[in-house]
Design a protein around this motif. Structure first.
Motif, PDB file in Angstrom:
ATOM      1  N   ASP A  46       4.517  10.311   3.926  1.00  0.00           N
ATOM      2  CA  ASP A  46       3.782  10.067   5.801  1.00  0.00           C
ATOM      3  C   ASP A  46       3.627  10.079   6.617  1.00  0.00           C
ATOM      4  OD1 ASP A  46       1.509   7.933   6.859  1.00  0.00           O
ATOM      5  OD2 ASP A  46       3.682   6.854   7.410  1.00  0.00           O
ATOM      6  N   LYS A  89       5.497   2.763  -3.618  1.00  0.00           N
ATOM      7  CA  LYS A  89       6.295   2.167  -3.849  1.00  0.00           C
ATOM      8  C   LYS A  89       7.654   2.688  -2.747  1.00  0.00           C
ATOM      9  CE  LYS A  89       7.914   1.357  -7.992  1.00  0.00           C
ATOM     10  NZ  LYS A  89       7.045   1.966  -8.917  1.00  0.00           N
ATOM     11  N   TYR A  90       7.871   4.517  -2.937  1.00  0.00           N
ATOM     12  CA  TYR A  90       8.722   5.296  -2.696  1.00  0.00           C
ATOM     13  C   TYR A  90       8.680   5.607  -0.811  1.00  0.00           C
ATOM     14  CZ  TYR A  90      10.261   4.292  -6.906  1.00  0.00           C
ATOM     15  OH  TYR A  90      10.708   3.742  -8.335  1.00  0.00           O
ATOM     16  N   THR A 132       7.845   6.070   2.635  1.00  0.00           N
ATOM     17  CA  THR A 132       8.519   4.866   3.747  1.00  0.00           C
ATOM     18  C   THR A 132       6.824   4.761   5.002  1.00  0.00           C
ATOM     19  OG1 THR A 132      10.399   4.610   3.300  1.00  0.00           O
ATOM     20  CG2 THR A 132       9.944   4.056   5.363  1.00  0.00           C
ATOM     21  N   ARG A 133       6.549   4.103   5.940  1.00  0.00           N
ATOM     22  CA  ARG A 133       5.802   3.927   7.009  1.00  0.00           C
ATOM     23  C   ARG A 133       6.507   3.301   7.847  1.00  0.00           C
ATOM     24  NH1 ARG A 133       0.310   4.511   6.622  1.00  0.00           N
ATOM     25  NH2 ARG A 133       0.250   2.333   8.167  1.00  0.00           N
ATOM     26  N   SER A 161      10.776  -3.123   6.690  1.00  0.00           N
ATOM     27  CA  SER A 161      10.162  -1.805   6.286  1.00  0.00           C
ATOM     28  C   SER A 161       8.757  -2.030   5.281  1.00  0.00           C
ATOM     29  CB  SER A 161      10.872  -0.686   5.407  1.00  0.00           C
ATOM     30  OG  SER A 161      11.652  -1.267   4.875  1.00  0.00           O
ATOM     31  N   GLU A 162       8.163  -0.634   5.531  1.00  0.00           N
ATOM     32  CA  GLU A 162       6.471  -0.766   4.831  1.00  0.00           C
ATOM     33  C   GLU A 162       6.641  -0.195   3.937  1.00  0.00           C
ATOM     34  OE1 GLU A 162       2.576  -2.635   6.158  1.00  0.00           O
ATOM     35  OE2 GLU A 162       2.646  -0.256   6.867  1.00  0.00           O
ATOM     36  N   ASN A 163       5.995  -0.329   2.695  1.00  0.00           N
ATOM     37  CA  ASN A 163       5.765   1.526   1.894  1.00  0.00           C
ATOM     38  C   ASN A 163       4.584   1.741   2.158  1.00  0.00           C
ATOM     39  OD1 ASN A 163       4.990   0.143  -0.471  1.00  0.00           O
ATOM     40  ND2 ASN A 163       7.186  -0.362  -0.784  1.00  0.00           N
ATOM     41  N   THR A 164       4.624   2.920   1.193  1.00  0.00           N
ATOM     42  CA  THR A 164       2.593   2.916   0.930  1.00  0.00           C
ATOM     43  C   THR A 164       1.673   2.331   0.373  1.00  0.00           C
ATOM     44  OG1 THR A 164       3.204   4.924   1.930  1.00  0.00           O
ATOM     45  CG2 THR A 164       1.162   4.895   0.505  1.00  0.00           C
ATOM     46  N   ASN A 221      11.941  -0.481  12.468  1.00  0.00           N
ATOM     47  CA  ASN A 221      11.498  -1.423  11.934  1.00  0.00           C
ATOM     48  C   ASN A 221      12.215  -2.587  11.624  1.00  0.00           C
ATOM     49  OD1 ASN A 221       8.231  -0.644  10.513  1.00  0.00           O
ATOM     50  ND2 ASN A 221      10.062   1.499  10.953  1.00  0.00           N
ATOM     51  N   SER A 281       7.346   5.711   9.962  1.00  0.00           N
ATOM     52  CA  SER A 281       9.795   6.217  10.337  1.00  0.00           C
ATOM     53  C   SER A 281       9.830   6.980  11.484  1.00  0.00           C
ATOM     54  CB  SER A 281       9.190   7.963   9.381  1.00  0.00           C
ATOM     55  OG  SER A 281       8.532   8.626   9.674  1.00  0.00           O
ATOM     56  N   HIS A 305       1.122  -1.088   2.197  1.00  0.00           N
ATOM     57  CA  HIS A 305       0.496  -0.734   3.435  1.00  0.00           C
ATOM     58  C   HIS A 305      -0.904  -0.955   2.164  1.00  0.00           C
ATOM     59  CE1 HIS A 305      -2.193   0.815   6.426  1.00  0.00           C
ATOM     60  NE2 HIS A 305      -2.175   2.564   5.041  1.00  0.00           N
TER      61      HIS A 305
END
Length: 192
Positions: free
Chosen positions: A75, A12-13, A15-16, A25-28, A22, A18, A31
């Motif tokens: 990422d 969760k930490y 970030t996608r 924001s979206e985290n792994t 955005n 980048s 996703h």
């Protein structure tokens, strides 16, 4: 003390997207959940619409862990990851080593269960997960465009072309039956 699941929870930490501005924001971890949902859907479509011998559950499980190596690597944005064959190959090696590190954080008795999902050893499942990963990216692009963020315009077109270029009937069926709804507002979703 085994640290595998504690590391997994740290997805969760990461970030996608980048390199792009955005709206949301979206985290792994988010996703990976969406890719699991989409992998399961593609597995069901393949099995129930096209009569293929897919296991939707196995597709979903592999998708949950498809980016787990990013816990150690972060990422790497797609334009960098695929800038050259040398960078792509080196990054794949780093991902493989990160996956081995993750497996080493499990008790020996559990490694056999997690190795196939972490390493995506089944080629059909790997293909489904890759398609779902692209679908997730396309959906992210649609959502950003709906929010008025034109930063994702080129990415949406390129990602849709890549999806169509996979020549997977499950993907085409999903796009034809479900993709348009991702551009709807909440009110639009609630209308018949």
């Amino acid at each position: 003390m085994y640290k595998f699941f504690a590391y997994i929870s740290r997805m969760k930490y990461i970030t996608r997207w980048s390199l792009m501005r955005n709206s949301v924001s979206e985290n792994t971890q988010e996703h990976s959940h969406m890719v699991a949902v989409l992998s399961h859907a593609l597995g069901v479509i393949g099995r129930d619409v096209f009569g293929k011998n897919y296991s939707p559950d196995a597709c979903a499980a592999a998708a949950l862990f498809h980016d787990a190596s990013e816990i150690f690597t972060g990422d790497l944005p797609t334009p960098i990851k695929y800038y050259s064959p040398a960078i792509r190959d080196a990054y794949h090696q780093v991902e493989a080593e990160a996956t081995e590190k993750l497996l080493s954080l499990l008790p020996e008795e559990l490694r056999g269960a997690y190795a196939p999902v972490l390493q995506e050893t089944d080629p059909e499942i790997r293909r489904i997960v890759k398609a779902a990963d692209k679908l997730s990216a396309y959906i992210k692009c649609l959502e950003e465009l709906e929010a008025g963020n034109n930063e994702f315009g080129d990415a949406a077109g390129e990602t849709l072309a890549a999806l169509r270029g996979m020549h997977m009937e499950e993907v085409s069926w999903f796009l034809d039956h479900f993709a348009e709804a991702f551009g709807l507002t909440l009110d639009g979703l609630q209308r018949g």
